[in-house]
Design an enzyme around this catalytic site. Structure first.
Site, PDB file in Angstrom:
ATOM      1  N   THR A 175       3.614  31.565 -10.991  1.00  0.00           N
ATOM      2  CA  THR A 175       4.520  32.494 -10.346  1.00  0.00           C
ATOM      3  C   THR A 175       5.586  32.720 -11.394  1.00  0.00           C
ATOM      4  O   THR A 175       5.712  31.926 -12.324  1.00  0.00           O
ATOM      5  CB  THR A 175       5.135  31.838  -9.081  1.00  0.00           C
ATOM      6  OG1 THR A 175       4.192  31.899  -8.021  1.00  0.00           O
ATOM      7  CG2 THR A 175       6.399  32.503  -8.616  1.00  0.00           C
ATOM      8  N   ARG A 203      -3.882  36.224   2.559  1.00  0.00           N
ATOM      9  CA  ARG A 203      -2.991  35.052   2.489  1.00  0.00           C
ATOM     10  C   ARG A 203      -1.661  35.428   1.836  1.00  0.00           C
ATOM     11  O   ARG A 203      -1.619  36.129   0.830  1.00  0.00           O
ATOM     12  CB  ARG A 203      -3.664  33.942   1.684  1.00  0.00           C
ATOM     13  CG  ARG A 203      -2.826  32.663   1.520  1.00  0.00           C
ATOM     14  CD  ARG A 203      -2.088  32.641   0.203  1.00  0.00           C
ATOM     15  NE  ARG A 203      -1.421  31.357  -0.045  1.00  0.00           N
ATOM     16  CZ  ARG A 203      -0.572  31.151  -1.054  1.00  0.00           C
ATOM     17  NH1 ARG A 203      -0.284  32.133  -1.889  1.00  0.00           N
ATOM     18  NH2 ARG A 203      -0.022  29.985  -1.230  1.00  0.00           N
ATOM     19  N   VAL A 204      -0.582  34.981   2.396  1.00  0.00           N
ATOM     20  CA  VAL A 204       0.749  35.208   1.824  1.00  0.00           C
ATOM     21  C   VAL A 204       1.359  33.841   1.522  1.00  0.00           C
ATOM     22  O   VAL A 204       1.221  32.915   2.323  1.00  0.00           O
ATOM     23  CB  VAL A 204       1.644  35.991   2.811  1.00  0.00           C
ATOM     24  CG1 VAL A 204       3.057  36.143   2.261  1.00  0.00           C
ATOM     25  CG2 VAL A 204       1.042  37.363   3.109  1.00  0.00           C
ATOM     26  N   GLY A 205       2.007  33.728   0.380  1.00  0.00           N
ATOM     27  CA  GLY A 205       2.620  32.454  -0.002  1.00  0.00           C
ATOM     28  C   GLY A 205       4.108  32.409   0.302  1.00  0.00           C
ATOM     29  O   GLY A 205       4.632  33.202   1.094  1.00  0.00           O
ATOM     30  N   ASP A 206       4.788  31.503  -0.353  1.00  0.00           N
ATOM     31  CA  ASP A 206       6.217  31.291  -0.111  1.00  0.00           C
ATOM     32  C   ASP A 206       7.107  32.303  -0.826  1.00  0.00           C
ATOM     33  O   ASP A 206       8.229  32.587  -0.387  1.00  0.00           O
ATOM     34  CB  ASP A 206       6.622  29.883  -0.578  1.00  0.00           C
ATOM     35  CG  ASP A 206       6.351  29.680  -2.065  1.00  0.00           C
ATOM     36  OD1 ASP A 206       5.215  29.970  -2.503  1.00  0.00           O
ATOM     37  OD2 ASP A 206       7.267  29.271  -2.795  1.00  0.00           O
ATOM     38  N   THR A 226       8.423  27.888  -7.346  1.00  0.00           N
ATOM     39  CA  THR A 226       7.025  28.011  -7.753  1.00  0.00           C
ATOM     40  C   THR A 226       6.300  26.735  -7.358  1.00  0.00           C
ATOM     41  O   THR A 226       6.840  25.642  -7.529  1.00  0.00           O
ATOM     42  CB  THR A 226       6.865  28.255  -9.261  1.00  0.00           C
ATOM     43  OG1 THR A 226       5.462  28.168  -9.577  1.00  0.00           O
ATOM     44  CG2 THR A 226       7.632  27.250 -10.116  1.00  0.00           C
ATOM     45  N   GLY A 227       5.113  26.892  -6.817  1.00  0.00           N
ATOM     46  CA  GLY A 227       4.369  25.698  -6.422  1.00  0.00           C
ATOM     47  C   GLY A 227       3.414  26.018  -5.303  1.00  0.00           C
ATOM     48  O   GLY A 227       3.134  27.194  -5.025  1.00  0.00           O
ATOM     49  N   GLY A 229       2.400  27.076  -2.235  1.00  0.00           N
ATOM     50  CA  GLY A 229       3.149  27.861  -1.260  1.00  0.00           C
ATOM     51  C   GLY A 229       3.143  27.330   0.158  1.00  0.00           C
ATOM     52  O   GLY A 229       4.180  27.352   0.840  1.00  0.00           O
TER      53      GLY A 229
HETATM   54  N1  ASP Z   1       4.068  29.656  -4.836  1.00  0.00           N
HETATM   55  C1  ASP Z   1       2.999  30.544  -5.169  1.00  0.00           C
HETATM   56  C2  ASP Z   1       2.145  30.757  -3.953  1.00  0.00           C
HETATM   57  O1  ASP Z   1       1.851  29.816  -3.266  1.00  0.00           O
HETATM   58  C3  ASP Z   1       2.131  30.050  -6.265  1.00  0.00           C
HETATM   59  C4  ASP Z   1       2.832  29.406  -7.399  1.00  0.00           C
HETATM   60  O2  ASP Z   1       4.032  29.348  -7.477  1.00  0.00           O
HETATM   61  O3  ASP Z   1       2.125  28.931  -8.278  1.00  0.00           O
HETATM   62  O4  ASP Z   1       1.731  31.858  -3.745  1.00  0.00           O
END
Ligand code: ASP
Length: 308
Positions: A175, A203-206, A226-227, A229
């Protein structure tokens, strides 16, 4: 920090970034990508631009760089498409805009800002976000622009293994994001992502969720996460940090440590974030083995790194 001091911090994703697969050439390319984005944002702050302009400019640079999982470098979902998420927030008045599942915009963060400034809404999704980007005359690209052989192979591998992966690792995390404080003391945050490789269609992330992956409030802090989600969503990460500062009087550092190194770790939430507070303190915590990150401050402080 002097109240007129300004600063920017950015990330290009966190994850299990294996040092053994990091060639000097790759390392240099990542560093160059980060530096370009920091310089773009910092240059604007120096000229007296708002933190909002600075974070948007930095994130656009990262979206245009194929190395990072956002914009041009976005990963493939299970259906072989690109569904991108982005958000932007201004700490001065807590206005925010976001898009999720957008597939056609060159710079999803720019569309997020248009949602914030040109609509009554905060979050537009899928077909509605695509149509809005076109109607606003924002730069549109066709699927070929987002095609990348490396990402394609990464996706095929994930499909073969039946896994949903984060980008920069075995767990494929990635991200991009930025936070900034400008000369006027205003904070801003922006985040943009392709999400997780082989994620389910829809799918939707954070990242596009205000208070989860992105947050800015001049009274507390600005944050871009980032991580993984799903775990970040279940932890309401960004707002949790702001609340610890606002209601419990924690410092930015103590609040970030508690959320990233303790609360997230306890539920298996791998990742990190970049944060800046109203005093211009910067924190770049992560609980994964690495996070592409960097910052630059008007007092001369500057750093870029991948590993701990
Ligand atoms: N946080 C992002 C998601 O889950 C992915 C990421 O940060 O690597 O969509």
């Amino acid at each position: 920090m002097n109240p007129n001091d300004f600063a920017i911090a950015i990330h290009g994703g966190a994850g299990t970034i294996a040092p053994e697969t990091m060639t000097t050439q790759k390392y240099d390319a990542y560093m160059a990508g980060l530096k370009e984005a920091i310089d773009a944002g910092f240059g604007l702050l120096q000229q007296g631009a708002s933190s909002l302009d600075a974070v948007e400019a930095a994130v656009r640079m990262l979206e245009d760089c194929p190395l990072f999982n956002a914009g041009k470098g976005a990963v493939f979902n299970h259906a072989g498409q690109h569904e991108m998420d982005a958000a932007i927030m201004y700490g001065k008045d807590k206005t925010a805009g976001a898009v999720c599942g957008i597939g056609n915009a060159r710079n999803p963060v720019q569309v997020a800002r248009a949602v914030m400034e040109r609509t009554e809404h905060v979050l537009l999704s899928g077909a509605g976000a695509n149509a809005f980007a076109i109607a606003q005359n924002l730069p549109i690209e066709n699927p070929a622009y987002f095609f990348n052989q490396y990402r394609y192979e990464q996706w095929q591998e994930a499909v073969f293994e039946g896994k949903v992966q984060l980008d920069h690792s075995e767990k494929k995390m990635g991200t991009v994001g930025a936070v900034a404080k400008d000369k006027f003391g205003n904070l801003a945050a922006a985040t943009s992502t392709g999400g997780m490789t082989n994620k389910q269609f829809g799918r939707v992330g954070d990242s596009p969720l205000i208070g989860v992956g992105t947050w800015a409030d001049d009274n507390t802090c600005a944050i871009s996460c980032t991580g993984h989600g799903e775990l970040f969503m279940r932890s309401v990460v960004a707002y949790d940090i702001a609340c610890l500062i606002e209601y419990k009087g924690l410092s930015l550092q103590a609040a970030c440590d508690l959320v990233v190194m303790d609360k997230l770790v306890k539920i298996g939430g791998e990742g990190g974030l970049v944060a800046i507070d109203k005093l211009g303190n910067i924190e770049l915590p992560f609980n994964s083995s690495g996070m592409y990150r960097g910052y630059k401050k008007s007092d001369g402080g500057e750093k870029m790194a991948i590993y701990k």
